[in-house]
Design a protein around this motif. Structure first.
Motif, PDB file in Angstrom:
ATOM      1  N   PRO A  73       0.524  -1.382  -0.026  1.00  0.00           N
ATOM      2  CA  PRO A  73      -0.227  -0.011   0.355  1.00  0.00           C
ATOM      3  C   PRO A  73       0.904   1.204  -0.204  1.00  0.00           C
ATOM      4  O   PRO A  73       1.647   1.467   0.256  1.00  0.00           O
ATOM      5  CB  PRO A  73      -0.439   0.143   0.915  1.00  0.00           C
ATOM      6  N   VAL A  74       0.272   2.463  -0.775  1.00  0.00           N
ATOM      7  CA  VAL A  74       1.107   3.591  -0.487  1.00  0.00           C
ATOM      8  C   VAL A  74       0.161   4.414   0.882  1.00  0.00           C
ATOM      9  O   VAL A  74      -0.717   4.946   0.979  1.00  0.00           O
ATOM     10  CB  VAL A  74       1.195   3.739  -2.044  1.00  0.00           C
ATOM     11  N   ARG A  75       1.011   5.305   1.531  1.00  0.00           N
ATOM     12  CA  ARG A  75       0.440   5.992   2.639  1.00  0.00           C
ATOM     13  C   ARG A  75       0.497   7.486   1.089  1.00  0.00           C
ATOM     14  O   ARG A  75       1.766   7.798   0.613  1.00  0.00           O
ATOM     15  CB  ARG A  75       1.635   5.868   3.606  1.00  0.00           C
ATOM     16  N   GLY A  76      -0.463   8.014   1.808  1.00  0.00           N
ATOM     17  CA  GLY A  76      -0.958   9.326   1.495  1.00  0.00           C
ATOM     18  C   GLY A  76      -1.847   9.463   0.269  1.00  0.00           C
ATOM     19  O   GLY A  76      -2.200  10.466  -0.685  1.00  0.00           O
ATOM     20  N   GLU A  77      -2.160   7.730  -0.191  1.00  0.00           N
ATOM     21  CA  GLU A  77      -2.768   7.826  -1.348  1.00  0.00           C
ATOM     22  C   GLU A  77      -3.754   6.887  -1.226  1.00  0.00           C
ATOM     23  O   GLU A  77      -4.715   5.771  -1.958  1.00  0.00           O
ATOM     24  CB  GLU A  77      -1.932   7.155  -2.559  1.00  0.00           C
ATOM     25  N   ILE A  78      -4.379   6.904   0.393  1.00  0.00           N
ATOM     26  CA  ILE A  78      -5.682   6.037   0.103  1.00  0.00           C
ATOM     27  C   ILE A  78      -6.248   7.353   1.821  1.00  0.00           C
ATOM     28  O   ILE A  78      -6.202   8.367   1.668  1.00  0.00           O
ATOM     29  CB  ILE A  78      -4.672   5.785   1.458  1.00  0.00           C
ATOM     30  N   GLY A  79      -8.113   6.995   0.692  1.00  0.00           N
ATOM     31  CA  GLY A  79      -9.073   8.223   1.074  1.00  0.00           C
ATOM     32  C   GLY A  79      -9.567   7.149   2.348  1.00  0.00           C
ATOM     33  O   GLY A  79      -9.794   5.806   2.175  1.00  0.00           O
ATOM     34  N   VAL A  80     -10.064   8.295   3.247  1.00  0.00           N
ATOM     35  CA  VAL A  80     -10.577   7.215   4.787  1.00  0.00           C
ATOM     36  C   VAL A  80     -11.840   7.896   4.960  1.00  0.00           C
ATOM     37  O   VAL A  80     -11.894   9.557   4.657  1.00  0.00           O
ATOM     38  CB  VAL A  80      -9.871   6.791   6.200  1.00  0.00           C
ATOM     39  N   ASP A 143      -5.574   5.989  -6.686  1.00  0.00           N
ATOM     40  CA  ASP A 143      -5.096   5.876  -7.122  1.00  0.00           C
ATOM     41  C   ASP A 143      -6.079   5.345  -8.717  1.00  0.00           C
ATOM     42  O   ASP A 143      -6.250   5.186  -9.873  1.00  0.00           O
ATOM     43  CB  ASP A 143      -3.807   5.143  -7.552  1.00  0.00           C
ATOM     44  N   THR A 144      -6.718   4.086  -8.094  1.00  0.00           N
ATOM     45  CA  THR A 144      -7.941   3.479  -9.105  1.00  0.00           C
ATOM     46  C   THR A 144      -9.526   3.291  -8.521  1.00  0.00           C
ATOM     47  O   THR A 144     -10.674   3.376  -9.159  1.00  0.00           O
ATOM     48  CB  THR A 144      -7.614   1.475  -8.421  1.00  0.00           C
ATOM     49  N   GLY A 145      -9.743   4.257  -7.322  1.00  0.00           N
ATOM     50  CA  GLY A 145     -10.875   4.202  -7.486  1.00  0.00           C
ATOM     51  C   GLY A 145     -11.506   3.506  -6.447  1.00  0.00           C
ATOM     52  O   GLY A 145     -12.809   2.675  -6.271  1.00  0.00           O
ATOM     53  N   ARG A 146     -11.159   2.433  -6.534  1.00  0.00           N
ATOM     54  CA  ARG A 146     -10.859   1.179  -5.517  1.00  0.00           C
ATOM     55  C   ARG A 146     -11.542   1.089  -4.198  1.00  0.00           C
ATOM     56  O   ARG A 146     -10.523   1.375  -3.433  1.00  0.00           O
ATOM     57  CB  ARG A 146     -10.191  -0.305  -5.677  1.00  0.00           C
ATOM     58  N   ALA A 147     -12.609   0.658  -3.671  1.00  0.00           N
ATOM     59  CA  ALA A 147     -13.003   1.149  -2.480  1.00  0.00           C
ATOM     60  C   ALA A 147     -13.571  -0.252  -1.298  1.00  0.00           C
ATOM     61  O   ALA A 147     -13.621  -0.939  -2.115  1.00  0.00           O
ATOM     62  CB  ALA A 147     -13.616   1.897  -2.256  1.00  0.00           C
ATOM     63  N   VAL A 148     -13.009  -0.383  -0.329  1.00  0.00           N
ATOM     64  CA  VAL A 148     -13.428  -0.878   0.719  1.00  0.00           C
ATOM     65  C   VAL A 148     -14.770  -0.939   2.015  1.00  0.00           C
ATOM     66  O   VAL A 148     -13.611   0.355   2.525  1.00  0.00           O
ATOM     67  CB  VAL A 148     -12.391  -1.945   1.051  1.00  0.00           C
ATOM     68  N   LEU A 149     -15.854  -1.018   2.585  1.00  0.00           N
ATOM     69  CA  LEU A 149     -16.370  -1.055   3.968  1.00  0.00           C
ATOM     70  C   LEU A 149     -15.787  -1.651   4.717  1.00  0.00           C
ATOM     71  O   LEU A 149     -16.356  -2.960   4.556  1.00  0.00           O
ATOM     72  CB  LEU A 149     -17.745  -0.437   2.986  1.00  0.00           C
ATOM     73  N   VAL A 150     -15.660  -1.210   5.725  1.00  0.00           N
ATOM     74  CA  VAL A 150     -15.420  -2.682   6.853  1.00  0.00           C
ATOM     75  C   VAL A 150     -16.470  -2.052   7.986  1.00  0.00           C
ATOM     76  O   VAL A 150     -16.364  -0.795   8.167  1.00  0.00           O
ATOM     77  CB  VAL A 150     -13.878  -2.186   7.648  1.00  0.00           C
ATOM     78  N   LEU A 209     -16.465  -8.524  12.217  1.00  0.00           N
ATOM     79  CA  LEU A 209     -15.358  -7.224  11.163  1.00  0.00           C
ATOM     80  C   LEU A 209     -15.777  -7.672  10.263  1.00  0.00           C
ATOM     81  O   LEU A 209     -15.382  -9.348   9.993  1.00  0.00           O
ATOM     82  CB  LEU A 209     -13.591  -7.308  11.538  1.00  0.00           C
ATOM     83  N   LYS A 210     -16.439  -7.403   8.999  1.00  0.00           N
ATOM     84  CA  LYS A 210     -16.936  -7.368   7.665  1.00  0.00           C
ATOM     85  C   LYS A 210     -16.539  -6.226   6.921  1.00  0.00           C
ATOM     86  O   LYS A 210     -16.836  -5.617   7.155  1.00  0.00           O
ATOM     87  CB  LYS A 210     -18.226  -7.604   7.996  1.00  0.00           C
ATOM     88  N   ILE A 211     -15.503  -7.122   5.735  1.00  0.00           N
ATOM     89  CA  ILE A 211     -14.858  -6.292   4.418  1.00  0.00           C
ATOM     90  C   ILE A 211     -15.687  -6.400   3.398  1.00  0.00           C
ATOM     91  O   ILE A 211     -15.801  -7.635   2.776  1.00  0.00           O
ATOM     92  CB  ILE A 211     -13.836  -6.488   3.843  1.00  0.00           C
ATOM     93  N   GLU A 212     -16.588  -5.958   2.742  1.00  0.00           N
ATOM     94  CA  GLU A 212     -17.153  -5.461   1.068  1.00  0.00           C
ATOM     95  C   GLU A 212     -16.185  -5.011   0.476  1.00  0.00           C
ATOM     96  O   GLU A 212     -16.808  -3.488   0.929  1.00  0.00           O
ATOM     97  CB  GLU A 212     -18.480  -5.694   0.802  1.00  0.00           C
ATOM     98  N   ILE A 213     -16.810  -5.267  -1.067  1.00  0.00           N
ATOM     99  CA  ILE A 213     -15.949  -4.062  -2.258  1.00  0.00           C
ATOM    100  C   ILE A 213     -16.801  -3.337  -2.558  1.00  0.00           C
ATOM    101  O   ILE A 213     -17.769  -3.843  -2.643  1.00  0.00           O
ATOM    102  CB  ILE A 213     -15.265  -5.353  -3.061  1.00  0.00           C
ATOM    103  N   LYS A 214     -16.393  -2.428  -2.461  1.00  0.00           N
ATOM    104  CA  LYS A 214     -16.961  -0.532  -3.606  1.00  0.00           C
ATOM    105  C   LYS A 214     -16.905  -1.154  -5.015  1.00  0.00           C
ATOM    106  O   LYS A 214     -15.583  -1.710  -5.263  1.00  0.00           O
ATOM    107  CB  LYS A 214     -17.035  -0.104  -2.214  1.00  0.00           C
TER     108      LYS A 214
END
Length: 218
Positions: A73-80, A143-150, A209-214
């Motif tokens: 992972p790239v620090r600073g290239e992740i939105g939360v 960079d890709t717009g890919r997201a997960v919801l936790v 703890l559940k994770i889903e791809i958005k």
């Protein structure tokens, strides 16, 4: 441990990240350096270890694994996105850990260099409640717009009722320094037992703890 922390913290897998900003500004001896963010680092930042800090660290690690797979992972290239208010419950505490690890910052964050390395407003709070039982957090790759919801369900984290009662009974005497040495040791043992269960044993983790791809948004 030489740093004074209990051995448990060394057993928790670290989170590996690249930090392009530090590399650009010459902080590393060599290019391509990868940083390890350990649970001990999170404890130093928060000032304590508890189920909340443990959950935040675990949420980050699993979310980034899901987002990046085998790549670092790239620090600073992740939105939360935190689906709660900063002063509501422990959302603020968990957000601090997530900001520390991912580099995503609120309005007080780094504004960037030109058009690069902006950290400001990469961590945002939304009052929207996606799940009435869960604390929800979204992690998105810029960079890709890919997201997960936790979804984190603190009320579902297993811990024996008798031990929970003991913790509740010991909490006040320990906080107010009225506990005996034996009571203090017992409190520490029980407190860290829950932390260990969460971080190392992941007991019944699929329930809490559940994770889903958005859908990716670019």
């Amino acid at each position: 441990m030489a740093n004074g922390f209990i051995d448990l913290f060394d057993k928790v897998p670290a989170i590996r990240l690249r930090e392009p900003l530090a590399e650009t500004l010459g902080a590393f001896r060599d290019g391509g350096t990868v940083l390890d963010y350990s649970f001990t680092d999170a404890v130093k930042m928060a000032g304590h270890a508890c189920p909340t800090v443990s959950a935040a660290f675990l949420v980050c690690r699993l979310a980034l694994e899901k987002l990046y797979g085998d790549t670092v992972p790239v620090r600073g290239e992740i939105g939360v996105t935190v689906y709660g208010e900063p002063g509501e419950g422990v959302y603020g505490v968990m957000a601090q850990v997530m900001s520390f690890i991912t580099g995503a910052a609120p309005a007080t964050g780094f504004k960037g260099l030109g058009t690069r390395f902006k950290r400001k407003d990469l961590l945002i709070f939304k009052p929207e409640k996606i799940d009435p039982e869960a604390m929800c957090f979204e992690f998105r790759r810029l960079d890709t717009g890919r997201a997960v919801l936790v979804r984190y369900y603190p009320g579902r984290v297993p811990f024996p009722e008798d031990k929970a009662r003991q913790l509740g009974h010991l909490m006040q005497p320990v906080i107010w320094e009225a506990a005996t040495e034996e009571e203090r040791k017992q409190f520490h043992k029980l407190w860290m037992e829950k932390v260990e269960d969460m971080l190392l044993h992941n007991r019944e983790i699929d329930d809490w703890l559940k994770i889903e791809i958005k859908e990716a948004i670019k």
